[in-house]
Scaffold this active site. Structure first.
Site, PDB file in Angstrom:
ATOM      1  N   ASN A 153       0.804  -1.232   0.000  1.00  0.00           N
ATOM      2  CA  ASN A 153       0.000   0.000   0.000  1.00  0.00           C
ATOM      3  C   ASN A 153       0.835   1.279   0.000  1.00  0.00           C
ATOM      4  O   ASN A 153       0.464   2.263  -0.635  1.00  0.00           O
ATOM      5  CB  ASN A 153      -1.014  -0.015   1.143  1.00  0.00           C
ATOM      6  CG  ASN A 153      -0.389  -0.262   2.488  1.00  0.00           C
ATOM      7  OD1 ASN A 153       0.639  -0.919   2.604  1.00  0.00           O
ATOM      8  ND2 ASN A 153      -0.994   0.261   3.528  1.00  0.00           N
ATOM      9  N   GLU A 252       3.383  -4.769  12.474  1.00  0.00           N
ATOM     10  CA  GLU A 252       2.353  -3.739  12.350  1.00  0.00           C
ATOM     11  C   GLU A 252       1.292  -4.340  11.437  1.00  0.00           C
ATOM     12  O   GLU A 252       1.534  -4.562  10.249  1.00  0.00           O
ATOM     13  CB  GLU A 252       2.968  -2.471  11.773  1.00  0.00           C
ATOM     14  CG  GLU A 252       2.160  -1.255  12.122  1.00  0.00           C
ATOM     15  CD  GLU A 252       1.435  -0.736  10.928  1.00  0.00           C
ATOM     16  OE1 GLU A 252       0.222  -1.015  10.846  1.00  0.00           O
ATOM     17  OE2 GLU A 252       2.060  -0.094  10.088  1.00  0.00           O
ATOM     18  N   CYS A 286      -3.486   1.212   6.579  1.00  0.00           N
ATOM     19  CA  CYS A 286      -3.897   0.451   7.759  1.00  0.00           C
ATOM     20  C   CYS A 286      -4.436   1.369   8.848  1.00  0.00           C
ATOM     21  O   CYS A 286      -5.154   0.936   9.732  1.00  0.00           O
ATOM     22  CB  CYS A 286      -2.746  -0.387   8.283  1.00  0.00           C
ATOM     23  SG  CYS A 286      -1.392   0.621   8.861  1.00  0.00           S
ATOM     24  N   GLU A 465       7.592   0.668  16.697  1.00  0.00           N
ATOM     25  CA  GLU A 465       8.759   1.213  16.007  1.00  0.00           C
ATOM     26  C   GLU A 465       8.627   2.724  16.006  1.00  0.00           C
ATOM     27  O   GLU A 465       7.591   3.269  16.374  1.00  0.00           O
ATOM     28  CB  GLU A 465       8.881   0.607  14.608  1.00  0.00           C
ATOM     29  CG  GLU A 465       9.107  -0.909  14.668  1.00  0.00           C
ATOM     30  CD  GLU A 465       9.607  -1.533  13.378  1.00  0.00           C
ATOM     31  OE1 GLU A 465      10.339  -0.859  12.637  1.00  0.00           O
ATOM     32  OE2 GLU A 465       9.259  -2.705  13.115  1.00  0.00           O
TER      33      GLU A 465
END
Ligand code: NAI
Ligand SMILES: O=C(O)/C=C/C=C(\O)C(=O)O
Length: 484
Positions: A153, A252, A286, A465
């Site tokens: 993405n 993630e 996301c 992160e």
């Protein structure tokens, strides 16, 4: 025809086993991708391990940081090459890729080059039983060879978000870009060679997940840790692979993020913010908002305003004048998104706007476009409200009290992000403290400070992160105790 080669030990490597790479805006084949097998994975791991023992492993932090700045500068110098590559792979609007994807690709190297030079480690002095003292201090050492498994993405942005800190910490990386978007990771190999990053430090292997490069990398015993962005179920498979050898993971994963709009919010800003969070990158973020909860006094007005915004988004290719929505990444993903559109209809949703495919002319007629879509009226149990769709769509429901809004937002297996719109600071802070997410935006969305912790709660991920948090994953801390 363009060939996307693997990048192993500083060389571009063909395998002869290829698959097609298509432009999502036109469905035209733009190149052939050379799939890596076990032999290429073995070769890359060997080169990565050798690099750890060679010049790279001995390099000072200051020199490493200089090299990473040079990488960022070279990305900027070749900005147009990266832009064209990203646009061809994703079909996304040129304006989006040029303002978000490529600049962040460069920034991800600069920020971690600076952080790694400036962040101290801890040190303690203590009294010892014999009346003397002892001094403890911590050393950071690289994790080793890091497997970097990437989605499609935001290809360059998300890949460099991991490669930047991993290299800054002195690791070597083996990147597996998504099979849908091989281009910018490959181009970065040219950049690494151009600025003199030693061979084997940055490598790229192309292919798929199961039975292909993705699985071979994550199962390889020579990989010391795995960082991944993508779907939650893929995260489960990678975690199982990493269990062998007890190797650390940083994940993630997906989201089903809520947007909460209070009646006292700045109405125009809230509408503009939710328009972005629901539809940017064709909903393929996301962090995007697929569930919107709006306080009842402004519910009808908000739905009408969001409908107007959605209908004002021009659907088209990267260079369509005024384009606001590009294509979905693939025919398969389009089928998935349209499946949810159909499901919403079957479950009796009120379709405020969209719900189908647009009619486009010329070469764009073959692209993977869907209409931006808004629903109301579905029960909270609907799959459309519970599952990540990853398309340009959202469901809007009313709420009455702050308590109810928090309960609705938290009623999900995911816990990645939320966006809250209110002009009352007390409401904002109270709600932020009670939403089970890793990221809470107030009166904003996707506003990023790269020094902050980034990641998700619940099924949305493991670990954080960003800033010093990246150093926690990409290094081992060694405590040294000195009796004085
Ligand atoms: N950032 C996010 O949260 C993203 C979520 N998605 C969601 O995931 C759905 C599927 O998209 P995909 O691209 O198929 O996502 P995915 O999670 O399957 O793939 C992401 C990466 O993982 C690799 N991979 C897949 N299975 C693997 C395995 N067993 N071992 C090692 N590597 C593996 C893929 O080749 C790709 O490079 C989308 O429809 C969307 O809902 C997709 C991309 C990004
Ligand atoms: O690091 C960022 O700023 C953005 C991250 C976005 C994702 O992880 C995603 O959309 O998958």
């Amino acid at each position: 025809m363009k060939q996307f080669l693997n990048f192993i030990n500083g060389e571009f490597v063909a395998t002869g086993k290829t698959f097609e790479n298509r432009n999502p805006a036109t469905n035209q084949v733009i190149g052939l991708v050379h799939e890596a097998g076990q032999a290429e994975v073995d070769a890359a791991v060997a080169a990565a391990r050798a690099a750890l023992k060679g010049e790279w492993g001995r390099m000072s932090v200051v020199r490493r940081a200089e090299l990473l700045h040079a990488v960022a500068d070279e990305i900027n110098r070749r900005f147009d090459d990266f832009l064209e590559a990203e646009i061809a792979d994703t079909g996304k609007p040129r304006s989006l890729a040029s303002h978000v994807d490529i600049p962040r690709g460069a920034a991800n190297f600069k920020i971690f080059a600076d952080i790694v030079k400036n962040v101290p480690t801890e040190s303690f002095q203590m009294a010892t039983p014999d009346g003397g003292t002892a001094l403890s201090y911590a050393l950071r050492t690289p994790l080793g060879v890091v497997g970097v498994i990437c989605p499609w993405n935001l290809p360059l942005l998300l890949m460099t978000w991991k490669v930047g800190p991993a290299l800054a910490c002195g690791n070597t990386v083996i990147v597996k870009p998504s099979e849908e978007t091989p281009a910018t990771a490959t181009l970065l190999g040219e950049v690494m060679n151009a600025v003199g990053v030693p061979k084997g430090v940055y490598q790229v292997l192309h292919g798929f997940g199961p039975g292909s490069a993705g699985e071979f990398i994550t199962r390889h015993p020579g990989i010391n840790g795995i960082t991944f962005t993508g779907e939650t179920r893929t995260g489960e498979a990678i975690m199982a692979a990493a269990a062998k050898g007890v190797r650390p993971v940083s994940f993630e994963l997906g989201g089903k993020n809520a947007g909460i709009v209070f009646a006292d919010a700045d109405f125009e800003k809230a509408v503009a913010g939710i328009t972005r969070s629901a539809f940017e990158n064709c909903g393929q973020v996301c962090l995007g908002t697929e569930r919107v909860y709006v306080q009842r006094p402004i519910f009808e007005k908000f739905v009408a305003a969001l409908k107007e915004k959605a209908e004002g988004l021009k659907i088209g290719g990267p260079d369509t004048p005024g384009v606001g929505i590009g294509p979905l990444i693939s025919a398969e993903h389009k089928k998935k998104v349209l499946g949810y559109y159909e499901r919403a209809r079957a479950e009796g949703a009120t379709i405020v706007t969209g719900g189908g495919e647009p009619q486009l002319d010329g070469e764009l007629a073959h692209g993977h476009f869907v209409q931006p879509t808004i629903w109301t009226g579905l029960p909270e149990t609907s799959a459309v409200i519970r599952e990540e769709i990853f398309g340009p769509c959202c469901h809007i429901a009313p709420f009455d009290t702050e308590e109810e809004a928090i309960a609705l937002a938290n009623d999900t297996d995911y816990g990645l992000a939320t966006t809250v719109w209110t002009s009352n600071l007390e409401t904002a802070h109270r709600v932020a403290a009670r939403i089970d997410v890793g990221l809470c935006w107030i009166n904003s969305w996707f506003l990023r400070d790269l020094r902050t912790a980034f990641g998700g709660a619940k099924a949305s991920g493991i670990g954080r992160e960003g800033g010093v948090h990246s150093l926690e994953f990409y290094t081992e801390l060694r405590n040294v105790m000195v009796k004085l």
